[in-house]
Enzyme design. Structure first.
Site, PDB file in Angstrom:
ATOM      1  N   SER A 137       0.815  -1.197   0.000  1.00  0.00           N
ATOM      2  CA  SER A 137       0.000   0.000   0.000  1.00  0.00           C
ATOM      3  C   SER A 137       0.857   1.259   0.000  1.00  0.00           C
ATOM      4  CB  SER A 137      -0.899   0.010   1.246  1.00  0.00           C
ATOM      5  OG  SER A 137      -1.546   1.249   1.411  1.00  0.00           O
ATOM      6  N   TYR A 161      -2.632   5.542  -3.991  1.00  0.00           N
ATOM      7  CA  TYR A 161      -3.612   6.579  -3.693  1.00  0.00           C
ATOM      8  C   TYR A 161      -3.145   7.854  -4.390  1.00  0.00           C
ATOM      9  CZ  TYR A 161      -5.605   3.762   0.132  1.00  0.00           C
ATOM     10  OH  TYR A 161      -6.216   2.794   0.874  1.00  0.00           O
ATOM     11  N   THR A 187      -6.581   3.276  -6.930  1.00  0.00           N
ATOM     12  CA  THR A 187      -7.624   3.115  -5.917  1.00  0.00           C
ATOM     13  C   THR A 187      -8.606   4.278  -5.970  1.00  0.00           C
ATOM     14  OG1 THR A 187      -6.053   1.944  -4.520  1.00  0.00           O
ATOM     15  CG2 THR A 187      -8.060   2.730  -3.468  1.00  0.00           C
ATOM     16  N   LYS A 277      -9.153  -0.326  -8.399  1.00  0.00           N
ATOM     17  CA  LYS A 277      -9.597  -0.983  -7.160  1.00  0.00           C
ATOM     18  C   LYS A 277     -10.651  -0.129  -6.464  1.00  0.00           C
ATOM     19  CE  LYS A 277      -7.760  -3.128  -2.953  1.00  0.00           C
ATOM     20  NZ  LYS A 277      -8.738  -2.551  -2.006  1.00  0.00           N
ATOM     21  N   HIS A 301     -13.641  -1.606  -0.038  1.00  0.00           N
ATOM     22  CA  HIS A 301     -12.531  -1.262   0.859  1.00  0.00           C
ATOM     23  C   HIS A 301     -12.673  -1.980   2.201  1.00  0.00           C
ATOM     24  CE1 HIS A 301      -9.091   1.611   0.851  1.00  0.00           C
ATOM     25  NE2 HIS A 301      -9.131   1.390   2.153  1.00  0.00           N
TER      26      HIS A 301
END
Length: 418
Positions: A137, A161, A187, A277, A301
């Site tokens: 991540s 992100y 995402t 995602k 999520h």
């Protein structure tokens, strides 16, 4: 009728008296008792302070999305094929141009070193050993390059992100590409922070703060605190802002105005597979495919953003029917058993991602606990496939699974005035 009795012979007693050699390794002794991922969760809860455990275990608002996602996997009926022996079962799949020894991989999860000091290194090492993809991540606590060093020849994926400072996002994309990561998740389900009330009630922050409450919580969990206080400072490997609540971090760092143009910019920068995602409707799934995504992840999520969001597993069959021949379809949220993985593949998923499950293993026993989690899920997959009479993942199809109905939309939600 009388029963003849006799004194037992010493030789027979010796055969019956089998004493198991005691296990001296406390971690192995602890993990040997775990038969399910839920068992690992119980061990994790005992060994991890309330703040980090609840951050992993919890979800948004009243946690309805998470409960429904888990319930959806329980509300299925399998249909085994009789006289279809599956003596040799192949669990491997091809996903996004490469192999995976099992039909699932690790979803990206933030702050893993906070759950247990080995963090993403433990997860990446276990994934490498099992031959499955590991996802890092943006909010990871080890760097892109460290994950690559632990899993140098395996499948490494990166979750991006999009930040308000676009150059920071672009830099991460370039670093992941340079490190040989083959897939990037774009995402889309975190424009703002969900209301994770467990975190608020716990006063949870990054890094954890030593308060009277946390010190009392530490008393029965000395190993966690010893590791926390005697290892390198807990911080984000990819971000400079490393303090405050999760909501603060998201509000200060992420950009709620991300758009299709951002996806196109990242698509042009990224040399490998790009997967969107956080897709939660069929219409959005089609839009992402039309925008050039190589795959989608049906995900809410983990129930951590919008409570009462669509259940990804419920959405899966429809998306698979409409788009299964156009894109790679993955699914996450609520996966806690190998049978869940089998059911998802039967209903059209190309791959399944597990998040909380591997973190429960990590908290229960570090890298060894993650290995145990994989072992448990693999055994459940093999057993389920064997009982269904399927020898490979490709043989699974919708005839093997029925989704039982619990939540049924009302068809007439209109009111008329007399």
């Amino acid at each position: 009728m009388s029963i003849n009795r006799q004194l037992p012979k010493p030789s027979e007693l010796r055969e019956l008296l089998q004493f198991k050699k005691p296990e001296l390794d406390p971690t192995k002794r602890r993990l040997d008792k775990a038969l399910t991922v839920y068992d690992l969760r119980k061990i994790a809860k005992r060994r991890t302070p309330k703040g980090p455990f609840d951050y992993t275990d919890g979800a948004a608002e009243f946690e309805i999305s998470l409960a429904r996602a888990r319930q959806a996997f329980e509300d299925i009926e399998f249909h085994p094929e009789t006289l279809r022996p599956a003596a040799e079962i192949d669990t491997s799949v091809e996903i996004l141009g490469g192999p995976s020894a099992l039909p699932f991989g690790f979803a990206p999860t933030g702050f893993a070193r906070m759950m247990q000091t080995e963090g993403e290194i433990g997860g990446a090492g276990a994934a490498a050993a099992a031959g499955i993809p590991f996802s890092l991540s943006t909010l990871g606590t080890v760097s892109i390059e460290e994950v690559k060093s632990v899993n140098p020849t395996g499948r490494n994926w990166f979750q991006l992100y999009v930040m308000a400072d676009r150059e920071k996002s672009y830099s991460l994309v370039e670093r992941a590409a340079a490190a040989g990561f083959d897939t990037l998740y774009f995402t889309v389900d975190t424009p703002i922070a969900g209301n994770r009330m467990r975190d608020t009630r716990n006063g949870f922050s990054i890094p954890p703060q030593l308060t009277a409450k946390t010190i009392l919580d530490a008393i029965p969990r000395p190993a966690w605190w010893f590791n926390f206080l005697t290892t390198p400072q807990l911080e984000f490997a990819s971000l400079s802002n490393t303090s405050g609540t999760v909501a603060d971090l998201i509000g200060q760092t992420f950009d709620p105005t991300i758009s299709p143009e951002d996806l196109q910019i990242i698509r042009d920068m990224w040399p490998g597979n790009i997967v969107v995602k956080g897709v939660q409707t069929l219409a959005d799934a089609q839009r992402m495919v039309d925008a050039g995504a190589d795959g989608i992840v049906l995900s809410n999520h983990g129930g951590r953003q919008l409570d009462r969001a669509p259940v990804p597993f419920h959405l899966l069959p429809e998306v698979a029917r409409e788009l299964g021949d156009q894109t790679t379809i993955m699914v996450d949220t609520g996966v806690m058993n190998g049978a869940d993985v089998v059911a998802a593949h039967a209903l059209g998923a190309d791959f399944v991602l597990v998040g909380r499950a591997w973190l429960y293993g990590l908290m229960a026993g570090g890298r060894a606990g993650v290995d145990k989690m994989i072992e448990i899920m693999e055994s459940e997959i093999l057993r389920t496939m064997g009982l269904l009479g399927t020898s490979s993942i490709d043989e699974l199809n919708p005839s093997h699974v029925t989704q039982l109905t619990r939540l049924v939309p009302r068809t007439d939600n209109t009111r008329t005035n007399a």
